[in-house]
Design a protein around this motif. Structure first.
Motif, PDB file in Angstrom:
ATOM      1  N   VAL A  99      53.829  95.572 126.177  1.00  0.00           N
ATOM      2  CA  VAL A  99      54.156  96.896 126.707  1.00  0.00           C
ATOM      3  C   VAL A  99      54.206  96.886 128.241  1.00  0.00           C
ATOM      4  N   VAL A 100      53.283  96.169 128.868  1.00  0.00           N
ATOM      5  CA  VAL A 100      53.221  96.087 130.330  1.00  0.00           C
ATOM      6  C   VAL A 100      53.036  94.621 130.713  1.00  0.00           C
ATOM      7  N   ALA A 101      53.684  94.217 131.797  1.00  0.00           N
ATOM      8  CA  ALA A 101      53.527  92.846 132.302  1.00  0.00           C
ATOM      9  C   ALA A 101      53.098  92.897 133.756  1.00  0.00           C
ATOM     10  N   VAL A 102      52.201  91.970 134.099  1.00  0.00           N
ATOM     11  CA  VAL A 102      51.666  91.888 135.462  1.00  0.00           C
ATOM     12  C   VAL A 102      51.901  90.486 136.000  1.00  0.00           C
ATOM     13  N   ALA A 103      52.275  90.378 137.266  1.00  0.00           N
ATOM     14  CA  ALA A 103      52.338  89.097 137.966  1.00  0.00           C
ATOM     15  C   ALA A 103      51.352  89.142 139.120  1.00  0.00           C
ATOM     16  N   ALA A 104      50.518  88.114 139.212  1.00  0.00           N
ATOM     17  CA  ALA A 104      49.477  88.090 140.240  1.00  0.00           C
ATOM     18  C   ALA A 104      49.287  86.666 140.744  1.00  0.00           C
ATOM     19  N   VAL A 105      48.423  86.523 141.741  1.00  0.00           N
ATOM     20  CA  VAL A 105      48.236  85.220 142.380  1.00  0.00           C
ATOM     21  C   VAL A 105      47.536  84.221 141.462  1.00  0.00           C
ATOM     22  N   ASP A 106      46.822  84.708 140.474  1.00  0.00           N
ATOM     23  CA  ASP A 106      46.213  83.825 139.484  1.00  0.00           C
ATOM     24  C   ASP A 106      46.020  84.604 138.184  1.00  0.00           C
ATOM     25  N   GLU A 107      45.689  83.881 137.119  1.00  0.00           N
ATOM     26  CA  GLU A 107      45.575  84.522 135.811  1.00  0.00           C
ATOM     27  C   GLU A 107      44.393  85.488 135.748  1.00  0.00           C
ATOM     28  N   GLU A 108      43.295  85.143 136.456  1.00  0.00           N
ATOM     29  CA  GLU A 108      42.132  86.022 136.441  1.00  0.00           C
ATOM     30  C   GLU A 108      42.463  87.395 137.036  1.00  0.00           C
ATOM     31  N   THR A 109      43.202  87.386 138.143  1.00  0.00           N
ATOM     32  CA  THR A 109      43.591  88.662 138.764  1.00  0.00           C
ATOM     33  C   THR A 109      44.532  89.432 137.850  1.00  0.00           C
ATOM     34  N   ALA A 110      45.443  88.730 137.209  1.00  0.00           N
ATOM     35  CA  ALA A 110      46.363  89.398 136.280  1.00  0.00           C
ATOM     36  C   ALA A 110      45.599  90.031 135.123  1.00  0.00           C
ATOM     37  N   GLU A 111      44.605  89.304 134.585  1.00  0.00           N
ATOM     38  CA  GLU A 111      43.785  89.864 133.504  1.00  0.00           C
ATOM     39  C   GLU A 111      43.027  91.100 133.990  1.00  0.00           C
ATOM     40  N   ARG A 112      42.487  91.039 135.188  1.00  0.00           N
ATOM     41  CA  ARG A 112      41.765  92.179 135.749  1.00  0.00           C
ATOM     42  C   ARG A 112      42.691  93.372 135.892  1.00  0.00           C
ATOM     43  N   ALA A 113      43.919  93.130 136.330  1.00  0.00           N
ATOM     44  CA  ALA A 113      44.887  94.221 136.490  1.00  0.00           C
ATOM     45  C   ALA A 113      45.195  94.879 135.145  1.00  0.00           C
ATOM     46  N   LEU A 114      45.331  94.085 134.101  1.00  0.00           N
ATOM     47  CA  LEU A 114      45.604  94.655 132.781  1.00  0.00           C
ATOM     48  C   LEU A 114      44.504  95.618 132.352  1.00  0.00           C
ATOM     49  N   SER A 115      43.260  95.275 132.680  1.00  0.00           N
ATOM     50  CA  SER A 115      42.137  96.133 132.275  1.00  0.00           C
ATOM     51  C   SER A 115      42.132  97.477 132.994  1.00  0.00           C
ATOM     52  N   LEU A 116      42.884  97.579 134.099  1.00  0.00           N
ATOM     53  CA  LEU A 116      42.935  98.828 134.869  1.00  0.00           C
ATOM     54  C   LEU A 116      44.078  99.743 134.439  1.00  0.00           C
ATOM     55  N   ILE A 117      44.954  99.257 133.565  1.00  0.00           N
ATOM     56  CA  ILE A 117      46.114 100.047 133.146  1.00  0.00           C
ATOM     57  C   ILE A 117      45.718 100.992 132.022  1.00  0.00           C
ATOM     58  N   LYS A 118      46.133 102.236 132.153  1.00  0.00           N
ATOM     59  CA  LYS A 118      45.817 103.248 131.140  1.00  0.00           C
ATOM     60  C   LYS A 118      47.105 103.660 130.424  1.00  0.00           C
ATOM     61  N   ILE A 119      47.100 103.507 129.101  1.00  0.00           N
ATOM     62  CA  ILE A 119      48.277 103.879 128.296  1.00  0.00           C
ATOM     63  C   ILE A 119      47.849 104.900 127.261  1.00  0.00           C
ATOM     64  N   GLU A 120      48.607 105.975 127.172  1.00  0.00           N
ATOM     65  CA  GLU A 120      48.377 106.976 126.129  1.00  0.00           C
ATOM     66  C   GLU A 120      49.442 106.796 125.048  1.00  0.00           C
ATOM     67  N   TYR A 121      48.995 106.590 123.826  1.00  0.00           N
ATOM     68  CA  TYR A 121      49.891 106.435 122.677  1.00  0.00           C
ATOM     69  C   TYR A 121      49.748 107.614 121.735  1.00  0.00           C
ATOM     70  N   LYS A 122      50.795 107.896 121.012  1.00  0.00           N
ATOM     71  CA  LYS A 122      50.733 108.802 119.872  1.00  0.00           C
ATOM     72  C   LYS A 122      51.023 107.957 118.631  1.00  0.00           C
ATOM     73  N   GLN A 123      49.960 107.641 117.894  1.00  0.00           N
ATOM     74  CA  GLN A 123      50.124 106.760 116.747  1.00  0.00           C
ATOM     75  C   GLN A 123      50.952 107.447 115.660  1.00  0.00           C
ATOM     76  N   LEU A 124      51.867 106.672 115.050  1.00  0.00           N
ATOM     77  CA  LEU A 124      52.780 107.203 114.040  1.00  0.00           C
ATOM     78  C   LEU A 124      52.637 106.418 112.735  1.00  0.00           C
ATOM     79  N   PRO A 125      52.996 107.024 111.614  1.00  0.00           N
ATOM     80  CA  PRO A 125      52.990 106.271 110.344  1.00  0.00           C
ATOM     81  C   PRO A 125      53.938 105.072 110.447  1.00  0.00           C
ATOM     82  N   SER A 126      53.582 103.993 109.802  1.00  0.00           N
ATOM     83  CA  SER A 126      54.360 102.762 109.950  1.00  0.00           C
ATOM     84  C   SER A 126      54.857 102.242 108.609  1.00  0.00           C
TER      85      SER A 126
END
Length: 786
Positions: free
Chosen positions: A101-128
């Motif tokens: 859903v979201v992609a991050v590019a950073a100077v290293d993988e640890e920073t990229a992982e940290r950035a992912l943890s800061l992203i807030k996504i609101e979903y509306k779950q639907l029947p599948s």
């Protein structure tokens, strides 16, 4: 049988890259680092189907070291092999749990992982949509825009307002008449789950996009560098010539690296980062949960036979659970329509193959390209029918097996040079000492010991599934010292194709193999074209291209030598690295003297640097008739058979494979050791599908086993007691030295032969994969065998 003697063909030289790999010197995309490189990570959907209400990435963008954060709204491109139905990142909605859903590019993988943890996504779950039946009911559409999707017309057939991505069919003869002529009709339904490819090297891609032009450089672990270039060019609306794709060493593929996956994302991230190279390495969990798998499938089969065992009619419906996107899945479904009824002559058949969308991880090509799946159905049915007839399954198969003069279900005329499935079946039956189903009394006598043995047999067939305009090319150059360099477009991902190409070139040129070098790294800016290294077609097609390339070089040398030796070209032969007169053999010129042009004693020169090319086209192939599936879709067929003896522990359900014999008519083995390696590896991979591997999902579509902790594959401890590779050689007239492919075939019908042997051991028929120890133990308990 092929008894011709060759210098290099049929021998077993070591793989040319073996030393580099075992010493760790081989460089994979996984190992690569470029100056200024950034590292990417993705945030994945926790839901199988949901609306993306909002994404707040402000905190991630503000994190030091983060250079780009992208969502689907930032990326307008649509992707697809045969149906254009997938976005680089989910946009507006997600269609499977694990979708990026979201992609991050950073100077290293640890920073990229940290950035992912800061992203807030609101979903509306639907029947599948989670099951094939739910998909066919179409109360929920996985792709609400299915009527507008772009696809290859006349080849694939999406159904309006449905979840059917393609409905392909084959009709031959008169099925009603065939069933009316039957003395016995047997119907069965069998299923198998999706599984993962599990290459040793996960998907990895690096891209560097020039910020001032459309120039793009990509390094990727792919089976299809030219395919990646083509699909990227189409998606981005730029010339293929502006895209350079390099495939270094590739750590396994099995079909999972045949399409386009991570490459578009790293390209757009590089663009967002002003041209800095960006690398994305999939974790093992992402291999299971984000990247494509082998489709699950349900098959319903109905067979009519006479009392003496002749098949009069077959009706088959294959429903493929292809997940959220079509990818290669629709072509797997198409392949089933001409190859999915087994190696038998069937006078009357109706076969429907439906590839359906569900809200699960999507499917793609997987070793065997649907044939393990269809042969699970067909080869189990052959035994089930034999049981009802009270006939030896070996005799039943032999009564109906394809022979010279027969016709396949797509109408192709079968000849002696097409292969000998009967000889393969005969070979494995002899190897395991097959004598038919064991008597009931003998089986019950073993129950008292707690362990019981059984034997089984199964046949198989497979032809390459590929476009009718598929071609491949080779380029060859002779160096001043008389050595030869060969460049091809195929990717050696561990199967040994570069070694085989070297053997073919050395055989034609009649020179030592060590003097022929196949250039390893595959680069679309330098290497000649090859469509894709899939479909077990490269030995056949690449081999023919290299053979023609070498013949072209010999022709050039003879033309120069004819001038020097003052004789017609027709009176010249070649061998032992020289061109010589057929009668006066002392009149000769070495290859080395011709490599850069021949120089006379007075200094005059003729000829020039020896460079040659060879091209092979998949000649004569046709589209299948949309109404009845008739046509010529197959370049060549490889037939085979397995025979197995196993032992079952009645208490634990554990299956011990004592011996498995696997025979394949490959026309001519180019490298016997590599063929045997393919057979052994494929058999073990097939055992994984038979008794271990499966994806498990919760009712709402969440994958429950996206790791090796709960999703096992075979290890060395699971190897059979004995694997007996049997090479059958009835040459293919138009194959290179008579050869056919063998890459995918060894794992086809392995689950079927194990299930057939389980019936012989237990008297229990299994209809679902995997046949895990738990499944076997529960079946034993249900039948009260102990």
């Amino acid at each position: 049988m092929n008894e011709k003697k060759y210098r290099h063909i049929g021998k077993s030289p070591l793989r040319v890259e073996a030393r580099e790999k075992v010493t760790g010197r081989a460089t994979y995309t996984f190992d690569m680092e470029l100056p200024g490189m950034l590292y990417a990570k993705c945030l994945h959907s926790p839901y199988a189907r949901a609306e993306i209400v909002s994404i707040d990435s402000s905190a991630a963008k503000a994190l030091p070291g983060v250079k780009a954060v992208l969502t689907g709204e930032d990326i307008p491109y649509l992707l697809g092999l045969y149906m254009i139905d997938k976005r680089v990142l989910a946009r507006g909605a997600v269609r499977y749990q694990g979708e990026a859903v979201v992609a991050v590019a950073a100077v290293d993988e640890e920073t990229a992982e940290r950035a992912l943890s800061l992203i807030k996504i609101e979903y509306k779950q639907l029947p599948s949509v989670q099951t094939i039946d739910e998909a066919l009911e179409a109360k929920i559409l996985v792709h609400e825009d299915i009527n507008e999707l772009e696809y290859i017309k006349g080849v694939f057939f999406p159904q309006p307002d449905s979840n059917i991505a393609s409905w392909n069919k084959t009709i031959k003869g008169d099925i009603k008449k065939g069933f009316a002529e039957a003395d016995l009709i047997v119907e069965s339904e069998l299923t198998l789950p999706p599984v993962a490819h599990v290459p040793m090297e996960t998907h990895v891609a690096i891209a560097q996009a020039d910020p001032f032009s459309n120039q793009i450089k990509i390094w990727t672990s792919t089976q299809s560098p030219f395919g990646v270039r083509q699909l990227l060019g189409k998606a981005f609306g730029i010339s293929e010539g502006e895209i350079q794709v390099t495939a270094p060493y590739v750590g396994g593929g099995f079909g999972g690296k045949a399409g386009i996956h991570l490459e578009p994302l790293v390209v757009v991230l590089s663009r967002a980062c002003k041209g800095r190279p960006v690398k994305l390495t999939a974790t093992r969990e992402e291999e299971f949960n984000q990247l494509p798998c082998r489709a699950g499938m349900r098959g319903h089969i109905k067979t009519g036979v006479t009392k003496d065992g002749k098949i009069t009619a077959v009706e088959i419906i294959y429903d493929w659970d292809s997940g959220a996107y079509a990818d290669y899945g629709v072509n797997v479904g198409r392949a089933a329509t001409y190859s999915g009824a087994g190696a038998y002559e069937l006078p009357n058949i109706e076969l429907h193959s439906r590839t359906v969308y569900t809200n699960k991880v999507f499917s793609t090509a997987y070793r065997g390209f649907g044939h393990l799946e269809t042969h699970w159905i067909v080869e189990r049915q052959m035994d089930l029918v034999a049981q009802k007839l009270g006939m030896d399954p070996y005799e039943f198969r032999m009564k109906n097996i394809l022979r010279d003069g027969a016709h396949t279900i797509s109408g192709e005329h079968f000849t002696a040079s097409s292969g000998r499935p009967d000889k393969c079946l005969e070979a494995v039956a002899n190897e395991i000492g097959w004598t038919g189903f064991q008597p009931e009394a003998d089986r019950k006598a073993q129950f008292k010991t707690g362990k019981v043995r059984g034997k089984g047999i199964a046949c198989l067939q497979k032809a390459p599934a590929m476009p009718s305009n598929t071609s491949t090319a080779a380029i060859m150059q002779m160096d001043a010292d008389g050595n030869v360099r060969v460049m091809v477009g195929g990717v050696d991902m561990g199967q040994g194709s570069n070694t085989v190409m070297g053997q073919i070139a050395a055989e034609v040129l009649d020179m030592p193999l060590e003097k022929v070098k196949v250039v390893w790294e595959n680069d679309t800016d330098r290497n000649p074209y090859d469509w894709s290294t899939v479909a077990s077609k490269y030995t056949f097609m690449g081999g023919n291209a290299v053979k023609r390339c070498a013949q072209n070089m010999v022709k050039q040398m003879k033309e120069i030598a004819a001038q020097v030796l003052r004789c017609p070209v027709e009176e010249l032969e070649h061998g032992d690295e020289a061109i010589y007169h057929i009668q006066h053999t002392n009149k000769r010129i070495s290859y080395k003297e011709l490599a850069m042009g021949y120089v006379y004693e007075n200094g005059n020169g003729i000829g020039g640097a020896l460079v040659s090319h060879g091209v092979y086209m998949a000649e004569g192939l046709t589209y299948l008739n949309p109404e009845n599936g008739q046509g010529l879709p197959a370049l060549d067929w490889t037939f085979g058979a397995h025979g197995v003896e196993l032992e079952v522990d009645l208490e634990t359900g554990d299956i011990e494979i004592i011996k498995i014999a696997s025979a394949f008519d490959i026309g001519q083995a180019i490298n016997r050791k590599l063929v045997e390696g393919q057979i052994i590896g494929g058999v073990v991979q097939g055992i994984g599908s038979a008794v271990l591997e499966t994806f498990k999902f919760s009712p709402d579509g969440r994958m429950l086993n996206p790791s090796f902790t709960d999703n096992k594959i075979p290890t060395a401890k699971d190897l059979p007691g004995k694997i007996v590779p049997i090479i059958v050689e009835y040459p293919q007239t138009d194959g290179p030295f008579g050869a056919r492919g063998i890459g995918e075939h060894p794992m086809v019908s392995v689950p079927s032969v194990i299930a057939n042997a389980l019936y012989d051991a237990l008297g229990i028929n299994f209809y679902h994969l995997p046949m895990s120890p738990e499944a076997v133990a529960l079946a034993v308990a249900k039948e009260k065998l102990i």
